[in-house]
Design a protein around this motif. Structure first.
Motif, PDB file in Angstrom:
ATOM      1  N   ALA A  43      -5.093  -2.045   8.694  1.00 52.97           N
ATOM      2  CA  ALA A  43      -5.568  -2.365   9.904  1.00 52.97           C
ATOM      3  C   ALA A  43      -5.231  -1.716  11.049  1.00 52.97           C
ATOM      4  CB  ALA A  43      -5.669  -4.092  10.095  1.00 52.97           C
ATOM      5  N   ALA A  44      -3.760  -1.375  10.972  1.00 49.17           N
ATOM      6  CA  ALA A  44      -3.078  -0.942  12.336  1.00 49.17           C
ATOM      7  C   ALA A  44      -3.795   0.327  12.481  1.00 49.17           C
ATOM      8  CB  ALA A  44      -1.602  -0.985  12.150  1.00 49.17           C
ATOM      9  N   HIS A  45      -4.143   1.246  11.541  1.00 46.67           N
ATOM     10  CA  HIS A  45      -4.780   2.622  11.254  1.00 46.67           C
ATOM     11  C   HIS A  45      -6.236   2.497  11.491  1.00 46.67           C
ATOM     12  CE1 HIS A  45      -0.647   4.516  11.181  1.00 46.67           C
ATOM     13  NE2 HIS A  45      -0.503   3.343  10.667  1.00 46.67           N
ATOM     14  N   ARG A  46      -6.784   1.201  11.585  1.00 44.62           N
ATOM     15  CA  ARG A  46      -8.416   1.102  11.539  1.00 44.62           C
ATOM     16  C   ARG A  46      -8.814   1.472  10.080  1.00 44.62           C
ATOM     17  NH1 ARG A  46     -10.281   3.360  17.658  1.00 44.62           N
ATOM     18  NH2 ARG A  46      -8.959   1.884  18.694  1.00 44.62           N
ATOM     19  N   LEU A  47      -8.054   1.176   9.179  1.00 46.14           N
ATOM     20  CA  LEU A  47      -8.495   1.494   7.796  1.00 46.14           C
ATOM     21  C   LEU A  47      -8.836   0.095   6.975  1.00 46.14           C
ATOM     22  CD1 LEU A  47      -5.921   4.282   6.881  1.00 46.14           C
ATOM     23  CD2 LEU A  47      -8.430   4.496   7.347  1.00 46.14           C
ATOM     24  N   THR A  48      -9.731   0.431   6.042  1.00 45.82           N
ATOM     25  CA  THR A  48     -10.039  -0.971   5.233  1.00 45.82           C
ATOM     26  C   THR A  48     -10.120  -0.607   3.794  1.00 45.82           C
ATOM     27  OG1 THR A  48     -11.290  -1.768   6.973  1.00 45.82           O
ATOM     28  CG2 THR A  48     -11.695  -2.887   5.041  1.00 45.82           C
ATOM     29  N   PRO A  59       9.801   0.416 -14.362  1.00 45.85           N
ATOM     30  CA  PRO A  59      10.886  -0.415 -14.156  1.00 45.85           C
ATOM     31  C   PRO A  59      11.714  -0.018 -12.741  1.00 45.85           C
ATOM     32  CG  PRO A  59      11.219   0.290 -16.440  1.00 45.85           C
ATOM     33  CD  PRO A  59      10.141   1.120 -15.695  1.00 45.85           C
ATOM     34  N   TRP A  60      11.426   0.966 -12.187  1.00 49.10           N
ATOM     35  CA  TRP A  60      11.941   1.296 -10.882  1.00 49.10           C
ATOM     36  C   TRP A  60      10.992   1.320  -9.656  1.00 49.10           C
ATOM     37  CZ3 TRP A  60      11.383   4.476 -15.331  1.00 49.10           C
ATOM     38  CH2 TRP A  60      10.390   5.422 -15.194  1.00 49.10           C
ATOM     39  N   SER A  61       9.716   1.300  -9.948  1.00 53.19           N
ATOM     40  CA  SER A  61       8.898   0.931  -8.599  1.00 53.19           C
ATOM     41  C   SER A  61       7.533   0.359  -9.110  1.00 53.19           C
ATOM     42  CB  SER A  61       8.647   2.545  -8.253  1.00 53.19           C
ATOM     43  OG  SER A  61       7.721   3.248  -9.221  1.00 53.19           O
ATOM     44  N   VAL A  62       6.866  -0.082  -8.161  1.00 54.53           N
ATOM     45  CA  VAL A  62       5.358  -0.523  -8.262  1.00 54.53           C
ATOM     46  C   VAL A  62       4.566   0.331  -7.193  1.00 54.53           C
ATOM     47  CG1 VAL A  62       3.663  -2.332  -7.451  1.00 54.53           C
ATOM     48  CG2 VAL A  62       6.069  -2.814  -8.460  1.00 54.53           C
ATOM     49  N   LEU A  63       3.788   1.237  -7.755  1.00 56.70           N
ATOM     50  CA  LEU A  63       3.103   2.154  -6.933  1.00 56.70           C
ATOM     51  C   LEU A  63       1.360   1.802  -7.119  1.00 56.70           C
ATOM     52  CD1 LEU A  63       3.361   4.646  -5.383  1.00 56.70           C
ATOM     53  CD2 LEU A  63       2.979   5.679  -7.378  1.00 56.70           C
ATOM     54  N   VAL A  64       0.824   1.499  -5.920  1.00 54.17           N
ATOM     55  CA  VAL A  64      -0.756   1.145  -5.915  1.00 54.17           C
ATOM     56  C   VAL A  64      -1.407   2.056  -5.206  1.00 54.17           C
ATOM     57  CG1 VAL A  64      -2.316  -0.435  -5.252  1.00 54.17           C
ATOM     58  CG2 VAL A  64       0.178  -1.182  -6.022  1.00 54.17           C
ATOM     59  N   ARG A  65      -2.361   2.657  -5.796  1.00 52.78           N
ATOM     60  CA  ARG A  65      -3.298   3.662  -5.193  1.00 52.78           C
ATOM     61  C   ARG A  65      -4.530   2.784  -4.547  1.00 52.78           C
ATOM     62  NH1 ARG A  65      -7.858   6.940  -6.302  1.00 52.78           N
ATOM     63  NH2 ARG A  65      -7.757   9.162  -5.447  1.00 52.78           N
ATOM     64  N   LEU A  66      -4.695   2.896  -3.404  1.00 51.51           N
ATOM     65  CA  LEU A  66      -5.849   2.394  -2.563  1.00 51.51           C
ATOM     66  C   LEU A  66      -6.952   2.930  -2.161  1.00 51.51           C
ATOM     67  CD1 LEU A  66      -2.998   0.644  -0.540  1.00 51.51           C
ATOM     68  CD2 LEU A  66      -4.326  -0.835  -1.778  1.00 51.51           C
ATOM     69  N   THR A  67      -8.018   2.587  -2.536  1.00 52.61           N
ATOM     70  CA  THR A  67      -9.198   3.165  -2.164  1.00 52.61           C
ATOM     71  C   THR A  67      -9.666   2.523  -0.967  1.00 52.61           C
ATOM     72  OG1 THR A  67     -10.026   3.277  -4.141  1.00 52.61           O
ATOM     73  CG2 THR A  67     -11.585   3.637  -2.655  1.00 52.61           C
ATOM     74  N   VAL A  68      -9.934   3.643   0.500  1.00 44.85           N
ATOM     75  CA  VAL A  68     -10.179   3.344   1.805  1.00 44.85           C
ATOM     76  C   VAL A  68     -11.213   4.179   2.328  1.00 44.85           C
ATOM     77  CG1 VAL A  68      -7.709   2.538   2.196  1.00 44.85           C
ATOM     78  CG2 VAL A  68      -8.506   4.837   2.701  1.00 44.85           C
ATOM     79  N   ALA A  69     -11.931   3.588   3.279  1.00 48.88           N
ATOM     80  CA  ALA A  69     -13.036   4.514   3.740  1.00 48.88           C
ATOM     81  C   ALA A  69     -12.248   5.785   4.672  1.00 48.88           C
ATOM     82  CB  ALA A  69     -13.686   3.610   4.748  1.00 48.88           C
ATOM     83  N   GLY A  70     -12.968   6.855   4.270  1.00 42.60           N
ATOM     84  CA  GLY A  70     -12.251   8.031   4.969  1.00 42.60           C
ATOM     85  C   GLY A  70     -12.078   8.973   4.144  1.00 42.60           C
TER      86      GLY A  70
END
Length: 342
Positions: A43-48, A59-70
């Motif tokens: 939201a701070a970058h006007r993304l949703t 075991p060494w990371s959680v990585l999430v690919r997020l789909t945003v408008a743009g």
């Protein structure tokens, strides 16, 4: 694909070869808090968010690919407490060498959380796109020139980088690291321990010689493989994923990309790759022979950093599934006895 019960967003989870790995993603409270932070950062970058999530759990990371408008996607990354420095380091590098890294959208340094824009295809993607055509054996040369130039720029910041919590692997600290890694590893055999004990005096001598090489300590990515840098934009490469990073002799960074290039193109690529990497280091009062000798020593000792990185895992509750790490670390400790090819 399943719906995340926290938000109802369609979510795909990839556990790779670690189906039993325990990560904080399994904790609904943690997940809700992390995703709320992500929403605030977007939201701070006007993304949703506008679509499905892809979650990669290791075991060494959680990585999430997020789909945003743009025009691009956004990535959320969380790392274990032992690697939480990565978030602050990512933020600092965007100030110190902005042309060589991505600028994060948001950082929560104490918790090891980062939110970053997508950087496009990585070098590995470019190589896969060759579809059977031969790989140019020079493919690592320019990335390594640019990476080495970045390391030289960062050398004056070595103490500041260490103050961010990045582990130290400075040459004179390596004998103590060697002792700790050997003592704590459960996968080493009796024969391994005997061999490493016999090797210990030589390790100490190599460390002292490397410390006296005349090259200042700097940031060592320590795992710079083909999926850890983006394909060039305007001729410039950008580097990322600093969870294995160390403060130490910069030349240790050459090990991983050189091994990747050797596997693809054969051992004959190594001298040219070394010389391309060393170009930005010339003119610092060290002879070409001295720089090459430092490469050989750093190659020999770099497995200590690789072994140490396998300890940066999410903690497993008592009685929980075994987490890999010791076997991989033992492999790298054995590599100390292998003569460098350069």
């Amino acid at each position: 694909m399943t719906d995340d019960t926290t938000t109802g967003v369609p979510t795909t989870v990839d556990r790779g070869r670690f189906p039993d790995a325990v990560t904080p993603w399994e904790d609904p409270a943690w997940r809700a808090e992390a995703l709320a932070w992500v929403t605030e950062g977007l939201a701070a970058h006007r993304l949703t968010e506008t679509g499905a999530r892809k979650v990669r759990l290791r075991p060494w990371s959680v990585l999430v690919r997020l789909t945003v408008a743009g025009p691009t996607t956004v990535w959320f990354k969380a790392v274990p407490p032992s690697a939480a420095f990565e978030a602050g380091l990512t933020e600092a590098l965007a100030r110190w060498v902005p042309e060589r890294v991505l600028t994060p959208l948001a950082v929560e340094a104490p918790r090891g959380w980062t939110l970053t824009p997508d950087g496009g295809p990585v070098l590995w993607d470019v190589l896969q796109g060759l579809e059977g055509r031969a790989v140019d054996p020079r493919y690592w040369e320019e990335p390594l020139r640019q990476y080495a130039a970045m390391q030289r720029t960062l050398a004056p910041y070595a103490d500041a980088i260490e103050a961010l919590g990045v582990p130290t692997a400075r040459p004179r600290a390596l004998p103590a690291l060697f002792d700790r890694l050997v003592a704590e590893n459960t996968a080493l055999t009796r024969e391994d321990r005997t061999a490493l004990e016999e090797l210990r005096p030589r390790v100490a001598n190599w460390c002292e010689e490397l410390a006296s090489s005349g090259v200042a300590d700097s940031l060592d990515h320590a795992d710079l493989h083909e999926k850890q840098l983006f394909a060039p934009v305007g001729g410039r490469y950008a580097f990322f994923d600093w969870g294995d990073a160390l403060v130490g002799h910069p030349f240790s960074s050459l090990l991983v990309p050189a091994l990747a290039a050797r596997e693809r193109c054969g051992p004959e690529v190594l001298p040219r790759l070394r010389d391309a990497y060393l170009e930005p280091w010339t003119g610092g009062g060290v002879t070409t022979a001295g720089l090459r000798r430092a490469v050989s020593l750093a190659w020999r000792l770099a497995p200590l950093g690789r072994a140490a990185s396998w300890g940066r895992m999410f903690p497993v509750p008592p009685g929980g599934p075994a987490v890999p790490g010791d076997a991989e670390a033992a492999h790298w400790l054995r590599e100390l006895a292998v003569a460098p090819p350069l």
